[in-house]
Design a protein around this motif. Structure first.
Motif, PDB file in Angstrom:
ATOM      1  N   GLY A  96      51.810  40.435  35.473  1.00 13.76           N
ATOM      2  CA  GLY A  96      51.312  41.056  36.698  1.00 13.76           C
ATOM      3  C   GLY A  96      51.011  40.039  37.773  1.00 13.76           C
ATOM      4  N   SER A 129      50.319  34.633  43.935  1.00 10.51           N
ATOM      5  CA  SER A 129      50.381  34.795  42.482  1.00 10.51           C
ATOM      6  C   SER A 129      51.431  33.878  41.872  1.00 10.51           C
ATOM      7  N   ARG A 152      37.385  47.016  35.041  1.00 10.11           N
ATOM      8  CA  ARG A 152      38.824  47.289  34.914  1.00 10.11           C
ATOM      9  C   ARG A 152      39.099  48.782  34.868  1.00 10.11           C
ATOM     10  N   GLN A 169      42.415  51.424  34.137  1.00 10.49           N
ATOM     11  CA  GLN A 169      43.739  51.315  33.524  1.00 10.49           C
ATOM     12  C   GLN A 169      44.296  52.701  33.205  1.00 10.49           C
ATOM     13  N   LEU A 183      49.363  50.416  33.292  1.00  8.86           N
ATOM     14  CA  LEU A 183      49.111  49.975  34.662  1.00  8.86           C
ATOM     15  C   LEU A 183      47.605  49.798  34.817  1.00  8.86           C
ATOM     16  N   TYR A 235      44.073  47.427  36.862  1.00  7.53           N
ATOM     17  CA  TYR A 235      43.550  46.497  37.856  1.00  7.53           C
ATOM     18  C   TYR A 235      42.185  46.008  37.394  1.00  7.53           C
ATOM     19  N   HIS A 258      38.900  43.589  38.622  1.00  2.00           N
ATOM     20  CA  HIS A 258      38.276  43.122  39.867  1.00  2.00           C
ATOM     21  C   HIS A 258      37.145  42.156  39.531  1.00  2.00           C
ATOM     22  N   ARG A 260      41.359  38.638  40.951  1.00  2.00           N
ATOM     23  CA  ARG A 260      41.894  39.997  40.925  1.00  2.00           C
ATOM     24  C   ARG A 260      43.207  39.957  40.153  1.00  2.00           C
ATOM     25  N   PHE A 285      46.354  42.571  39.036  1.00  2.00           N
ATOM     26  CA  PHE A 285      47.096  43.827  38.952  1.00  2.00           C
ATOM     27  C   PHE A 285      47.988  43.745  37.708  1.00  2.00           C
ATOM     28  N   ARG A 286      47.745  44.628  36.742  1.00  2.00           N
ATOM     29  CA  ARG A 286      48.390  44.537  35.434  1.00  2.00           C
ATOM     30  C   ARG A 286      49.569  45.493  35.302  1.00  2.00           C
TER      31      ARG A 286
END
Length: 248
Positions: free
Chosen positions: A37, A73, A198, A200, A212, A214, A216, A237, A239-240
């Motif tokens: 991610g 990233s 998190r 998900q 999916l 996120y 923080h 942060r 994003f997965r």
């Protein structure tokens, strides 16, 4: 609770939750998850561009990135094992433990040498990556929805990410006519634990699923004395995007 005691508290929490969940083995699920991610830093201490620096009293060619906490990233990955219980009302609760290597990146636009009597600055092209290694514990709650042979899980939890190492590594070349290659590589200061709420989502068919999520971050990573002030903050942060396999 002191920050230095948080890793021990995380391990105790993991053990208690594991024992509690395993007490109902007939409804317990075991899964293995793999993520990649977009990992980066946010806040007034995060940077898109930075520079290499060296000082006259430093060893030859010993450069460092002025601010390695990148808004961009780099390649990141996470391997996670999870155990959860699904109740009769399709409510989920459980815990996951992961090994994470999460990397950010800054562009390098200059190389600066602070001499004894002068400062030399050269335009440059390159980048520096900050690789952060974590042992992450994620207790979570959620709700499952079913449709034919598909299941959809909405999950909320808290990443207790024990920061094992934070290391910057970069390379840049000064612009013509100098064309000199400069490298950096060093461990930098880091918080003991990164706390990350998190969210998900998981969609699965039989044993295979897509994830999916996120995370923080709430812990300040901007701890280097040479460029940090009391008001300088850099938070993570992530994003997965991942895949999941249900073992049982």
């Amino acid at each position: 609770m002191k920050v230095t005691s948080l890793p021990k508290a995380c391990l105790v929490c993991t053990l208690v939750c594991f024992i509690s969940i395993c007490g109902y083995s007939q409804k317990t699920e075991f899964s293995v998850n793999a993520y990649s991610g977009l990992f980066s830093f946010r806040g007034n201490g995060a940077a898109a561009n930075s520079r290499f620096e060296s000082y006259y009293f430093s060893p030859s060619n010993n450069y460092q990135t002025y601010n390695p906490h990148g808004k961009k990233s780099a390649f990141s990955y996470s391997i996670e094992g999870a155990i959860s219980r699904n109740t009769k009302l399709n409510l989920l609760y459980g815990i996951a433990v992961a090994y994470e290597v999460l990397s950010s990146k800054v562009n390098i636009d200059s190389v600066v040498y602070y001499g004894d009597f002068a400062i030399n600055r050269y335009d440059a092209t390159g980048n520096s990556k900050l690789k952060n290694t974590f042992l992450t514990i994620n207790p979570f709650l959620g709700k499952r929805f079913t449709e034919n042979k598909f299941t959809f899980d909405l999950l909320a939890g808290l990443d207790l990410a024990i920061c094992l190492r934070s290391r910057e590594k970069g390379q840049a070349t000064t612009n013509p006519p100098y064309n000199e290659l400069r490298n950096t590589g060093r461990d930098i200061a880091k918080p003991a634990v990164d706390l990350r709420p998190r969210l998900q989502f998981k969609a699965a068919y039989k044993k295979l699923g897509i994830l999916l999520g996120y995370s923080h971050g709430l812990s300040n990573f901007h701890l280097q004395k040479e460029y940090s002030t009391g008001n300088t903050k850099a938070y993570t942060r992530f994003f997965r995007l991942g895949v999941s396999y249900l073992i049982k």
